[in-house]
Design an enzyme around this catalytic site. Structure first.
Site, PDB file in Angstrom:
ATOM      1  CG  HIS A 460      -3.874  -0.497   9.189  1.00  0.00           C
ATOM      2  ND1 HIS A 460      -4.713  -1.157  10.065  1.00  0.00           N
ATOM      3  CD2 HIS A 460      -4.094  -1.067   7.973  1.00  0.00           C
ATOM      4  CE1 HIS A 460      -5.391  -2.086   9.426  1.00  0.00           C
ATOM      5  NE2 HIS A 460      -5.027  -2.063   8.151  1.00  0.00           N
TER       6      HIS A 460
HETATM    7  C1  LIG Z   1      -0.337  -5.940   3.081  1.00  0.00           C
HETATM    8  C2  LIG Z   1      -1.372  -4.884   3.395  1.00  0.00           C
HETATM    9  C3  LIG Z   1      -2.628  -5.284   3.838  1.00  0.00           C
HETATM   10  C4  LIG Z   1      -3.599  -4.307   4.135  1.00  0.00           C
HETATM   11  N1  LIG Z   1      -4.873  -4.705   4.401  1.00  0.00           N
HETATM   12  C5  LIG Z   1      -5.851  -3.773   4.487  1.00  0.00           C
HETATM   13  C6  LIG Z   1      -7.213  -4.160   4.556  1.00  0.00           C
HETATM   14  O1  LIG Z   1      -7.555  -5.342   4.510  1.00  0.00           O
HETATM   15  N2  LIG Z   1      -8.153  -3.173   4.641  1.00  0.00           N
HETATM   16  C7  LIG Z   1      -7.813  -1.860   4.699  1.00  0.00           C
HETATM   17  O2  LIG Z   1      -8.702  -1.014   4.844  1.00  0.00           O
HETATM   18  N3  LIG Z   1      -6.517  -1.471   4.613  1.00  0.00           N
HETATM   19  C8  LIG Z   1      -5.541  -2.392   4.462  1.00  0.00           C
HETATM   20  N4  LIG Z   1      -4.250  -1.999   4.293  1.00  0.00           N
HETATM   21  C9  LIG Z   1      -3.930  -0.568   4.365  1.00  0.00           C
HETATM   22  C10 LIG Z   1      -4.383   0.227   3.137  1.00  0.00           C
HETATM   23  O3  LIG Z   1      -4.227  -0.526   1.969  1.00  0.00           O
HETATM   24  C11 LIG Z   1      -3.569   1.533   3.098  1.00  0.00           C
HETATM   25  O4  LIG Z   1      -3.805   2.268   4.291  1.00  0.00           O
HETATM   26  C12 LIG Z   1      -3.922   2.420   1.921  1.00  0.00           C
HETATM   27  O5  LIG Z   1      -3.820   1.708   0.721  1.00  0.00           O
HETATM   28  C13 LIG Z   1      -2.993   3.636   1.912  1.00  0.00           C
HETATM   29  O6  LIG Z   1      -3.259   4.412   0.766  1.00  0.00           O
HETATM   30  P1  LIG Z   1      -2.254   5.579   0.311  1.00  0.00           P
HETATM   31  O7  LIG Z   1      -2.848   6.181  -0.889  1.00  0.00           O
HETATM   32  O8  LIG Z   1      -1.967   6.444   1.488  1.00  0.00           O
HETATM   33  O9  LIG Z   1      -0.881   4.845  -0.014  1.00  0.00           O
HETATM   34  P2  LIG Z   1      -0.577   3.701  -1.074  1.00  0.00           P
HETATM   35  O10 LIG Z   1      -1.818   3.006  -1.481  1.00  0.00           O
HETATM   36  O11 LIG Z   1       0.521   2.877  -0.499  1.00  0.00           O
HETATM   37  O12 LIG Z   1      -0.090   4.490  -2.359  1.00  0.00           O
HETATM   38  C14 LIG Z   1       1.123   5.178  -2.471  1.00  0.00           C
HETATM   39  C15 LIG Z   1       1.557   5.055  -3.918  1.00  0.00           C
HETATM   40  O13 LIG Z   1       2.600   5.990  -4.165  1.00  0.00           O
HETATM   41  C16 LIG Z   1       3.616   5.353  -4.908  1.00  0.00           C
HETATM   42  N5  LIG Z   1       4.861   6.067  -4.626  1.00  0.00           N
HETATM   43  C17 LIG Z   1       5.510   6.155  -3.439  1.00  0.00           C
HETATM   44  N6  LIG Z   1       6.612   6.921  -3.582  1.00  0.00           N
HETATM   45  C18 LIG Z   1       6.642   7.334  -4.876  1.00  0.00           C
HETATM   46  C19 LIG Z   1       7.535   8.139  -5.629  1.00  0.00           C
HETATM   47  N7  LIG Z   1       8.631   8.691  -5.081  1.00  0.00           N
HETATM   48  N8  LIG Z   1       7.270   8.351  -6.947  1.00  0.00           N
HETATM   49  C20 LIG Z   1       6.169   7.804  -7.526  1.00  0.00           C
HETATM   50  N9  LIG Z   1       5.299   7.014  -6.860  1.00  0.00           N
HETATM   51  C21 LIG Z   1       5.529   6.793  -5.549  1.00  0.00           C
HETATM   52  C22 LIG Z   1       3.589   3.923  -4.402  1.00  0.00           C
HETATM   53  O14 LIG Z   1       4.236   3.036  -5.274  1.00  0.00           O
HETATM   54  C23 LIG Z   1       2.103   3.686  -4.256  1.00  0.00           C
HETATM   55  O15 LIG Z   1       1.528   3.223  -5.447  1.00  0.00           O
HETATM   56  C24 LIG Z   1      -3.269  -2.929   4.015  1.00  0.00           C
HETATM   57  C25 LIG Z   1      -1.994  -2.546   3.565  1.00  0.00           C
HETATM   58  C26 LIG Z   1      -1.059  -3.506   3.245  1.00  0.00           C
HETATM   59  C27 LIG Z   1       0.310  -3.075   2.754  1.00  0.00           C
END
Ligand SMILES: Cc1cc2nc3c(=O)[nH]c(=O)nc-3n(C[C@H](O)[C@H](O)[C@H](O)COP(=O)(O)OP(=O)(O)OC[C@H]3O[C@@H](n4cnc5c(N)ncnc54)[C@H](O)[C@@H]3O)c2cc1C
Length: 542
Positions: A460
């Site tokens: 997280h």
């Molecule tokens: C293994 C795991 C288990 C988890 N379990 C839970 C759970 O059960 N419940 C819950 O609520 N949360 C859970 N989480 C946390 C939750 O999934 C994340 O907090 C949330 O998805 C974050 O969203 P985000 O949009 O900030 O980032 P992300 O969803 O990580 O999205 C970022 C995106 O940007 C892309 N990206 C990054 N850099 C670049 C670049 N330079 N160019 C183009 N694309 C790029 C990445 O590939 C990715 O697709 C878990 C996370 C993980 C990894």
């Protein structure tokens, strides 16, 4: 020329791509470094850890963590459509309402829980039906587990026997107590942000999605973001945005991309000869995460998720989308306060009816169950910094777990509670040998050593482009990067304080609200800041 370019098709990016392209006159480009979400293991819930260290995963590692015996911790993050929501454990938790009131108190008007509840509800299709706290008809399906394991039910009962209350809904009046988690699944399959928000919008002619497009820098004209440069196959390409560039690359990717583009701590950027577009000292700071410690017991009855690998389980899943393959592994849990003076629970429990160690990468051929405390109100703070000016290099991650001793104290209290629950009558008929840490590990000193040896991330990380108006804030309360124009950050990195719970639903909520702010449907609250020093070259292309 697009109106908006969104970088990152994760939890936040999928929401924004959908909401912004609802208006057919608006042209949106969504860039994602990973590939399409076609792997089978993405959709079969129990298989999520099979995605670790595959091409769907950035497979980050922290630097050596000083308080954790200098171990370098593995940090999975989704690199695929849906981002981390395509590889996560699907637990639907919003965090504590007081977390958001605190965000607002820190100088972020419009971000109290009362302000945000409508956005949680807007995103949600709650299968239990509508209520004061829950919405129906939203894109993201939220439901009870289809096939809760008897061990998970016994765990909840054991916690009640140990003196805690039962809680049938952690996302309503009170977060405290124990129960089964609700999950982001639909018809027994994962319901990622891509499933919920992106795929339904994919046919819109005004939305273009490019996978395997790795953003390498924001293009600026003076202090205005005008486009993105990115690696696409062997080529380097650029696209331009007439309205805004929106970074949704997550708590690691967004600060890295800002710094590569010249927006970040000036002295740090100069070390890598990166021209400074805007000296923003807070970029990459304020990294907060939830460290977690597991206890594992041998299970005397053959009921654990080991059965998920049987042919009968596969057939049950294929025919009925039911059975142990629908398990999200972290089926049950709860929230407790270990200090009576704490305003919100400091410890969350996750219970898995199987052997879950080293992120599920270490396996045994025996029945077991695993659970333990996760610290959800950490005081320790880490950082993301650049390792090099090469966009394809991973940045440096320093989590600094337990650098504030109060964090380890709370975890030790959590281990004691876990032991008490593990020895409650409801688990007695299942409980065999304590495999980890083992019965010989007793007392605070031994628990501390165990925690240092075994602690891992609960996945997280947030906070590295924090919202606010102090000297280390990166975005304002409308998520606009301080000192810049046409540039926002919308993802888990903007959270000033990590919510006390899992972070997917909160990130989706952030993006829902951002969509309204961007479209001018919500005016937000203006907060000005004077302490931003910026240098504005004509055009910085990288
Ligand atoms: C293994 C795991 C288990 C988890 N379990 C839970 C759970 O059960 N419940 C819950 O609520 N949360 C859970 N989480 C946390 C939750 O999934 C994340 O907090 C949330 O998805 C974050 O969203 P985000 O949009 O900030 O980032 P992300 O969803 O990580 O999205 C970022 C995106 O940007 C892309 N990206 C990054 N850099 C670049 C670049 N330079 N160019 C183009 N694309 C790029 C990445 O590939 C990715 O697709 C878990 C996370 C993980 C990894």
């Amino acid at each position: 020329m697009y109106d908006y370019i969104i970088v990152g098709a994760g939890s936040a990016g999928c929401v924004l791509a959908n909401r912004l392209s609802e208006d057919p006159s608006i042209k949106v480009l969504l860039l994602e470094a990973g590939g399409p979400d076609s792997r089978r293991e993405i959709h079969i819930p129990v298989a999520f850890s099979k995605l670790f260290q595959t091409p769907c995963d950035w497979s980050y590692y922290t630097d050596a963590e000083q308080q954790l015996e200098n171990r370098k911790l593995y940090w999975p993050r989704g690199k695929v459509l849906g981002g981390s929501s395509s590889i996560n454990a699907m637990i639907y938790i919003r965090g504590n309402c007081k977390d958001y009131d605190r965000w607002a108190e820190l100088g972020n008007p419009g971000w109290s829980f009362a302000d945000l509840l409508p956005y949680f509800k807007r995103s949600e299709n709650q299968e239990r039906g509508p209520s004061e706290y829950h919405g129906v008809g939203g894109p993201l399906n939220v439901c009870d587990p289809r096939c809760a394991n008897p061990l998970s039910e016994a765990f909840v009962q054991a916690a009640i026997e140990a003196g805690f209350t039962g809680n049938p809904d952690f996302n309503a009046e009170s977060q405290e107590g124990f129960g089964l988690y609700q999950v982001t699944q639909r018809n027994g399959q994962r319901h990622s942000a891509a499933d919920a928000f992106l795929h339904p919008a994919a046919g819109r002619p005004n939305l273009k999605v490019m996978t395997t497009a790795h953003a390498s820098g924001v293009l600026f004209e003076r202090n205005r973001a005008v486009g993105i440069s990115f690696h696409y196959g062997e080529n380097s390409r650029q696209e331009r945005a007439s309205r805004e560039v929106i970074l949704c690359a997550g708590a690691i990717g967004s600060p890295q991309l800002l710094m590569l583009s010249g927006v970040g701590p000036g002295s740090h950027l100069k070390q890598f000869s990166i021209p400074v577009v805007c000296d923003l000292p807070g970029v990459g700071k304020n990294l907060q995460d939830h460290p977690s410690v597991g206890l594992i017991y041998q299970c005397l009855l053959p009921v654990s998720l080991l059965n998920a690998t049987r042919l009968s389980s596969t057939l049950r899943y294929l025919c009925f989308k039911n059975g142990p393959l629908t398990s999200n592994v972290g089926e049950a849990g709860g929230f407790i306060k270990v200090s009576s003076s704490s305003p919100t629970p400091e410890i969350q429990f996750h219970f898995g009816p199987g052997y879950f160690k080293s992120h599920g990468l270490e396996t045994i051929n025996d029945h077991a169950f695993s659970f333990g405390p996760t610290l959800v109100r950490p005081y320790s703070v880490g950082s993301i910094t650049l390792r090099s000016s090469n966009p394809l290099d991973s940045p440096r991650i320093q989590a600094n777990y337990f650098s504030d001793s109060r964090d380890l104290d709370a975890v030790v209290e959590g281990i004691k509670v876990a032991r008490a629950i593990g020895h409650s009558p409801a688990l007695a008929r299942y409980r065999g040998k304590e495999l980890h840490p083992g019965d010989d590990v007793q007392g605070d000193v031994a628990f501390r050593d165990y925690a240092r040896k075994i602690t891992e991330t609960l996945y997280h990380p947030v906070g590295t482009c924090k919202m606010g108006n102090d000297a280390e804030a990166v975005v304002d309360s409308q998520l606009r990067v301080h000192g810049m124009e046409g540039l926002r950050v919308v993802d888990a990195s903007i959270m000033p304080i990590v919510p006390g719970g899992n972070t997917n639903a909160p990130t989706i909520m952030v993006a829902e609200k951002a969509a309204d702010l961007i479209q001018g449907k919500e005016s937000g609250h203006q907060v000005t800041r004077s302490s931003v020093h910026r240098k504005t070259p004509d055009l910085v292309t990288r």
